[in-house]
Design a protein around this motif. Structure first.
Motif, PDB file in Angstrom:
ATOM      1  N   THR A 142      19.036  22.412  18.185  1.00  0.00           N
ATOM      2  CA  THR A 142      19.972  22.284  17.074  1.00  0.00           C
ATOM      3  C   THR A 142      20.410  20.833  16.997  1.00  0.00           C
ATOM      4  OG1 THR A 142      20.760  24.552  17.386  1.00  0.00           O
ATOM      5  CG2 THR A 142      22.162  23.068  16.091  1.00  0.00           C
ATOM      6  N   VAL A 143      20.314  20.245  15.812  1.00  0.00           N
ATOM      7  CA  VAL A 143      20.607  18.823  15.632  1.00  0.00           C
ATOM      8  C   VAL A 143      22.110  18.548  15.726  1.00  0.00           C
ATOM      9  CG1 VAL A 143      20.475  16.881  14.032  1.00  0.00           C
ATOM     10  CG2 VAL A 143      18.568  18.493  14.200  1.00  0.00           C
ATOM     11  N   ARG A 144      22.449  17.480  16.437  1.00  0.00           N
ATOM     12  CA  ARG A 144      23.830  16.985  16.526  1.00  0.00           C
ATOM     13  C   ARG A 144      23.767  15.470  16.523  1.00  0.00           C
ATOM     14  NH1 ARG A 144      27.573  20.006  15.201  1.00  0.00           N
ATOM     15  NH2 ARG A 144      27.273  21.528  16.852  1.00  0.00           N
ATOM     16  N   GLY A 145      24.228  14.846  15.439  1.00  0.00           N
ATOM     17  CA  GLY A 145      24.053  13.406  15.320  1.00  0.00           C
ATOM     18  C   GLY A 145      22.570  13.094  15.225  1.00  0.00           C
ATOM     19  N   ASN A 146      22.090  12.141  16.037  1.00  0.00           N
ATOM     20  CA  ASN A 146      20.657  11.868  16.121  1.00  0.00           C
ATOM     21  C   ASN A 146      20.021  12.613  17.288  1.00  0.00           C
ATOM     22  OD1 ASN A 146      20.705  10.170  13.956  1.00  0.00           O
ATOM     23  ND2 ASN A 146      20.990   8.319  15.169  1.00  0.00           N
ATOM     24  N   GLY A 147      20.828  13.404  17.986  1.00  0.00           N
ATOM     25  CA  GLY A 147      20.342  14.101  19.174  1.00  0.00           C
ATOM     26  C   GLY A 147      20.368  15.605  19.010  1.00  0.00           C
ATOM     27  N   VAL A 148      20.681  16.301  20.118  1.00  0.00           N
ATOM     28  CA  VAL A 148      20.660  17.765  20.121  1.00  0.00           C
ATOM     29  C   VAL A 148      21.915  18.282  20.810  1.00  0.00           C
ATOM     30  CG1 VAL A 148      18.149  17.908  20.132  1.00  0.00           C
ATOM     31  CG2 VAL A 148      19.371  17.784  22.306  1.00  0.00           C
ATOM     32  N   THR A 149      22.172  19.563  20.640  1.00  0.00           N
ATOM     33  CA  THR A 149      23.309  20.186  21.313  1.00  0.00           C
ATOM     34  C   THR A 149      22.862  20.813  22.629  1.00  0.00           C
ATOM     35  OG1 THR A 149      22.910  22.325  20.236  1.00  0.00           O
ATOM     36  CG2 THR A 149      24.379  20.791  19.113  1.00  0.00           C
ATOM     37  N   GLY A 150      23.835  21.134  23.469  1.00  0.00           N
ATOM     38  CA  GLY A 150      23.550  21.911  24.679  1.00  0.00           C
ATOM     39  C   GLY A 150      23.124  21.132  25.889  1.00  0.00           C
ATOM     40  N   GLY A 151      23.406  19.836  25.948  1.00  0.00           N
ATOM     41  CA  GLY A 151      23.019  19.053  27.122  1.00  0.00           C
ATOM     42  C   GLY A 151      21.722  18.313  26.899  1.00  0.00           C
ATOM     43  N   ASN A 152      21.433  17.339  27.767  1.00  0.00           N
ATOM     44  CA  ASN A 152      20.159  16.622  27.675  1.00  0.00           C
ATOM     45  C   ASN A 152      19.011  17.614  27.848  1.00  0.00           C
ATOM     46  OD1 ASN A 152      21.400  14.136  27.326  1.00  0.00           O
ATOM     47  ND2 ASN A 152      21.493  13.744  29.520  1.00  0.00           N
ATOM     48  N   GLN A 153      18.027  17.536  26.942  1.00  0.00           N
ATOM     49  CA  GLN A 153      16.934  18.499  26.967  1.00  0.00           C
ATOM     50  C   GLN A 153      15.584  17.788  26.996  1.00  0.00           C
ATOM     51  OE1 GLN A 153      17.343  22.045  24.454  1.00  0.00           O
ATOM     52  NE2 GLN A 153      19.346  21.290  23.811  1.00  0.00           N
ATOM     53  N   GLU A 154      14.564  18.526  27.434  1.00  0.00           N
ATOM     54  CA  GLU A 154      13.223  17.967  27.560  1.00  0.00           C
ATOM     55  C   GLU A 154      12.193  18.906  26.938  1.00  0.00           C
ATOM     56  OE1 GLU A 154      13.421  15.651  31.838  1.00  0.00           O
ATOM     57  OE2 GLU A 154      13.169  17.827  31.847  1.00  0.00           O
ATOM     58  N   ILE A 155      11.220  18.306  26.282  1.00  0.00           N
ATOM     59  CA  ILE A 155      10.026  19.057  25.902  1.00  0.00           C
ATOM     60  C   ILE A 155       9.067  18.901  27.071  1.00  0.00           C
ATOM     61  CG2 ILE A 155       8.159  19.339  24.241  1.00  0.00           C
ATOM     62  CD1 ILE A 155       9.831  17.864  22.201  1.00  0.00           C
ATOM     63  N   VAL A 156       8.803  19.963  27.766  1.00  0.00           N
ATOM     64  CA  VAL A 156       7.968  19.902  28.967  1.00  0.00           C
ATOM     65  C   VAL A 156       6.507  20.160  28.587  1.00  0.00           C
ATOM     66  CG1 VAL A 156       7.553  20.841  31.265  1.00  0.00           C
ATOM     67  CG2 VAL A 156       9.893  20.694  30.375  1.00  0.00           C
ATOM     68  N   LEU A 157       5.680  19.142  28.778  1.00  0.00           N
ATOM     69  CA  LEU A 157       4.250  19.268  28.498  1.00  0.00           C
ATOM     70  C   LEU A 157       3.518  19.769  29.731  1.00  0.00           C
ATOM     71  CD1 LEU A 157       3.403  16.042  26.449  1.00  0.00           C
ATOM     72  CD2 LEU A 157       3.547  18.373  25.624  1.00  0.00           C
ATOM     73  N   GLU A 158       2.881  20.924  29.582  1.00  0.00           N
ATOM     74  CA  GLU A 158       2.138  21.541  30.687  1.00  0.00           C
ATOM     75  C   GLU A 158       0.643  21.525  30.383  1.00  0.00           C
ATOM     76  OE1 GLU A 158       3.851  25.417  30.744  1.00  0.00           O
ATOM     77  OE2 GLU A 158       5.499  24.805  32.058  1.00  0.00           O
ATOM     78  N   PRO A 159      -0.205  21.416  31.412  1.00  0.00           N
ATOM     79  CA  PRO A 159      -1.652  21.392  31.184  1.00  0.00           C
ATOM     80  C   PRO A 159      -2.163  22.720  30.649  1.00  0.00           C
ATOM     81  CG  PRO A 159      -1.162  21.520  33.536  1.00  0.00           C
ATOM     82  CD  PRO A 159       0.141  21.281  32.842  1.00  0.00           C
ATOM     83  N   LYS A 160      -3.060  22.633  29.666  1.00  0.00           N
ATOM     84  CA  LYS A 160      -3.662  23.819  29.070  1.00  0.00           C
ATOM     85  C   LYS A 160      -5.165  23.875  29.293  1.00  0.00           C
ATOM     86  CE  LYS A 160      -0.130  25.964  27.546  1.00  0.00           C
ATOM     87  NZ  LYS A 160       0.166  27.334  28.056  1.00  0.00           N
ATOM     88  N   THR A 161      -5.675  22.921  30.040  1.00  0.00           N
ATOM     89  CA  THR A 161      -7.095  22.931  30.389  1.00  0.00           C
ATOM     90  C   THR A 161      -7.230  22.714  31.889  1.00  0.00           C
ATOM     91  OG1 THR A 161      -7.225  20.554  29.918  1.00  0.00           O
ATOM     92  CG2 THR A 161      -7.880  22.054  28.151  1.00  0.00           C
ATOM     93  N   GLY A 162      -8.375  23.047  32.397  1.00  0.00           N
ATOM     94  CA  GLY A 162      -8.644  22.854  33.818  1.00  0.00           C
ATOM     95  C   GLY A 162     -10.138  22.643  34.017  1.00  0.00           C
ATOM     96  N   THR A 163     -10.561  22.607  35.261  1.00  0.00           N
ATOM     97  CA  THR A 163     -11.981  22.431  35.555  1.00  0.00           C
ATOM     98  C   THR A 163     -12.465  23.555  36.472  1.00  0.00           C
ATOM     99  OG1 THR A 163     -11.489  21.019  37.453  1.00  0.00           O
ATOM    100  CG2 THR A 163     -11.876  19.925  35.340  1.00  0.00           C
ATOM    101  N   VAL A 164     -13.713  23.885  36.335  1.00  0.00           N
ATOM    102  CA  VAL A 164     -14.357  24.882  37.194  1.00  0.00           C
ATOM    103  C   VAL A 164     -15.584  24.237  37.816  1.00  0.00           C
ATOM    104  CG1 VAL A 164     -15.549  27.090  37.291  1.00  0.00           C
ATOM    105  CG2 VAL A 164     -13.559  26.832  35.812  1.00  0.00           C
ATOM    106  N   GLU A 165     -15.695  24.319  39.115  1.00  0.00           N
ATOM    107  CA  GLU A 165     -16.859  23.763  39.805  1.00  0.00           C
ATOM    108  C   GLU A 165     -17.722  24.908  40.309  1.00  0.00           C
ATOM    109  OE1 GLU A 165     -17.936  21.312  43.895  1.00  0.00           O
ATOM    110  OE2 GLU A 165     -15.975  20.999  42.939  1.00  0.00           O
ATOM    111  N   MET A 166     -19.000  24.881  39.946  1.00  0.00           N
ATOM    112  CA  MET A 166     -19.935  25.917  40.400  1.00  0.00           C
ATOM    113  C   MET A 166     -21.062  25.255  41.188  1.00  0.00           C
ATOM    114  SD  MET A 166     -20.135  28.522  37.138  1.00  0.00           S
ATOM    115  CE  MET A 166     -20.247  27.274  35.864  1.00  0.00           C
ATOM    116  N   ARG A 167     -21.359  25.792  42.355  1.00  0.00           N
ATOM    117  CA  ARG A 167     -22.402  25.236  43.205  1.00  0.00           C
ATOM    118  C   ARG A 167     -23.329  26.352  43.678  1.00  0.00           C
ATOM    119  NH1 ARG A 167     -19.669  22.211  48.028  1.00  0.00           N
ATOM    120  NH2 ARG A 167     -18.404  24.111  48.032  1.00  0.00           N
TER     121      ARG A 167
END
Length: 206
Positions: A142-167
């Motif tokens: 929710t916008v408040r001024g140029n920031g947001v409400t509810g405390g400092n917040q973060e958009i957390v970027l998590e990995p959506k790809t990985g690797t598979v090794e086959m031998r």
């Protein structure tokens, strides 16, 4: 009287500068906080400073899932955890989606409605091609001024790809047993995998 008047003018000037600097009006100072981007690995460790995500794209949607803006965030912005400013009307409810490392090795449908947004694997002869090392994160604010409400917040970027090794072990003996030469080419295939990540960061597709 002259010195008192001067102090009052100086005080008012300082208050005005403070309000402009924070982008928040006085009665909302306690609810005005910044929004930043954070990158984590599969274990949840903060790896923002490592430039694992060197570029990100931020999509800003309104409360009705309509696309309002798209922003490109560079490596310095991400590593420095710079503030994401939201210059929208007071109390606007926004849905923000961030994608990291969309560098062109996958197809991206940048739809004007959040629900239609998708990132999908490219295919060649019905075989999926390797994508970039993609990261995803989203948040409702929710916008408040140029920031947001509810405390400092973060958009957390998590990995959506990985690797598979086959031998293989002792492949040459298996080939010989089938009447093949050890120099013959062999391919590995993975089947029954999904090819699309939707606007919620969930796997879908075929």
């Amino acid at each position: 009287m002259k010195s008192i008047l001067t102090k009052k003018v100086l005080f008012l000037a300082l208050v005005a500068v403070t309000v402009l600097a924070t982008g928040c009006i006085k009665e909302d100072l306690d609810e005005c906080y910044k929004l930043t981007l954070k990158v984590v690995n599969h274990k949840g460790d903060d790896i923002t400073a490592l430039s694992v995500v060197s570029e990100a794209k931020l999509f800003i949607y309104d409360n009705n899932s309509k696309l309002l803006d798209t922003r490109d965030l560079n490596d310095a912005f991400i590593r420095g955890k710079e503030t994401i400013e939201l210059n929208y009307p007071e109390s606007s409810k926004l849905h923000l989606i961030a994608w990291g490392n969309l560098k062109g090795h996958q197809d991206v449908n940048e739809a004007t409605k959040a629900e239609d947004f998708a990132v999908s694997l490219r295919s060649e002869d019905e075989i999926a091609q390797s994508p970039d090392s993609i990261f995803f994160g989203d948040i409702d604010v929710t916008v408040r001024g140029n920031g947001v409400t509810g405390g400092n917040q973060e958009i957390v970027l998590e990995p959506k790809t990985g690797t598979v090794e086959m031998r293989t072990l002792n492949l040459q003996y298996a080939l010989t047993a089938r009447g093949l030469r050890a120099t013959d080419e062999c391919d590995f295939y993975m089947d029954r995998t999904l090819n699309t990540i939707d606007y919620k960061g969930e796997l879908t597709g075929d």
